[in-house]
Design a protein around this motif. Structure first.
Motif, PDB file in Angstrom:
ATOM      1  N   LYS A 187       0.834  -1.209   0.000  1.00 36.22           N
ATOM      2  CA  LYS A 187       0.000   0.000   0.000  1.00 36.22           C
ATOM      3  C   LYS A 187       0.871   1.263   0.000  1.00 36.22           C
ATOM      4  O   LYS A 187       0.550   2.250  -0.664  1.00 36.22           O
ATOM      5  N   HIS A 189       3.659   1.709  -1.433  1.00 34.42           N
ATOM      6  CA  HIS A 189       4.237   1.948  -2.757  1.00 34.42           C
ATOM      7  C   HIS A 189       3.209   1.803  -3.879  1.00 34.42           C
ATOM      8  O   HIS A 189       3.589   1.846  -5.058  1.00 34.42           O
ATOM      9  N   SER A 190       1.942   1.623  -3.520  1.00 32.66           N
ATOM     10  CA  SER A 190       0.875   1.399  -4.515  1.00 32.66           C
ATOM     11  C   SER A 190       1.191   0.184  -5.381  1.00 32.66           C
ATOM     12  O   SER A 190       1.058   0.203  -6.616  1.00 32.66           O
ATOM     13  N   LYS A 191       1.630  -0.867  -4.703  1.00 31.01           N
ATOM     14  CA  LYS A 191       1.968  -2.110  -5.376  1.00 31.01           C
ATOM     15  C   LYS A 191       1.243  -3.275  -4.706  1.00 31.01           C
ATOM     16  O   LYS A 191       0.811  -3.178  -3.552  1.00 31.01           O
ATOM     17  N   THR A 192       1.125  -4.392  -5.422  1.00 32.37           N
ATOM     18  CA  THR A 192       0.495  -5.577  -4.856  1.00 32.37           C
ATOM     19  C   THR A 192       1.477  -6.300  -3.950  1.00 32.37           C
ATOM     20  O   THR A 192       2.697  -6.069  -3.991  1.00 32.37           O
TER      21      THR A 192
END
Length: 272
Positions: A187, A189-192
């Motif tokens: 969250k 890094h706006s990554k899964t």
């Protein structure tokens, strides 16, 4: 299907790699049994160090009436590696390596080798970081390739299908994709979660090969080069390492019962 031309990669940067499975681990005097499975311009790895007998059809693993694999106790690791070196010398393959070898086994191969292993493929993720093994391989110039960087979330289903009672399982299968720490960093890094786990490995200069049959997830897995985990992120992920006896997350006894009786089977007894 993802078109390779979209990545603008030259041929020399694409490595086609496969493994000689344990059923083809035979004496160097029988190089024909190895060479029949070698195709020119490929990179080959030895799948694991425990040698097994072949069935009468010459291709399948032999199992005894007790359901256990039939062990080959006449072939040493050193003989096996000589057979692999012969394939390079014959021009059948460009490079050779190993997979799932322990620290002492790596040292033995290096000591006896004329051609050093180019790569060592092992299960490696935040749960099983294999730091000691990585240090030994780095000392000898052997690159590491990490399989199961996501923790192999489908493995429990496979175990249940092949061994329903699961009573034999001796290793933990970390649920990394649903770990709160991994999700939190994603969250940030706006990554899964998957991208965080893959980046964790790749950021340490380790080759990483996540597995997926989904085109969307394959594209997602590649999209890890536009962010970097900071020192705090790496420390948090390092804390997820499982402090056990050094065993692998993969349970070999599930698919190859009896393998533990082979003297080279050190995957649950030695720090690897």
């Amino acid at each position: 299907m993802i078109e390779l031309k979209s990545f603008l990669l030259k041929n020399w940067r694409i490595f086609n790699l496969t493994m000689l499975t344990c059923k083809f681990f035979i004496k160097s005097s029988n190089n024909d049994k190895v060479s029949m499975f070698i195709v020119n311009d490929l990179r080959y790895l030895v799948h694991h160090p425990a040698t097994l007998k072949l069935a009468e059809n010459g291709s399948d693993i032999a199992f005894g009436e007790d359901g256990k694999v039939i062990l080959d106790l006449t072939t040493s690791l050193e003989q096996l590696w000589k057979a692999m070196e012969a394939q390079v010398n014959a021009g059948r393959t460009k490079a050779i390596g190993m997979s799932n070898f322990s620290i002492s086994q790596v040292e033995r191969i290096v000591k006896s080798a004329e051609i050093l292993p180019a790569n060592h493929q092992v299960e490696l993720n935040v749960g099983y970081p294999k730091k000691a093994l990585r240090e030994v391989c780095a000392k000898h110039g052997i690159t590491i390739c990490a399989f199961a960087p996501l923790g192999s979330p489908g493995r429990p289903t496979y175990y249940e299908a092949t061994r329903p009672n699961n009573a034999h399982l001796k290793v933990k299968i970390p649920n990394l994709l649903n770990d709160p720490i991994v999700i939190e960093i994603g969250k940030k890094h706006s990554k899964t979660a998957a991208q965080v786990l893959i980046r964790f490995v790749a950021q340490q200069d380790i080759i990483v090969i996540p597995k997926s049959v989904s085109q969307a997830r394959i594209k997602e897995n590649i999209d890890i080069f536009n962010f970097e985990l900071d020192v705090e992120d790496m420390a948090k992920l390092d804390s997820l390492a499982i402090n056990d006896d050094g065993s692998w997350g993969f349970d070999w006894l599930c698919c190859l019962p009896g393998l533990e009786e082979h003297p080279e089977f050190q995957l649950v007894s030695e720090q690897v």
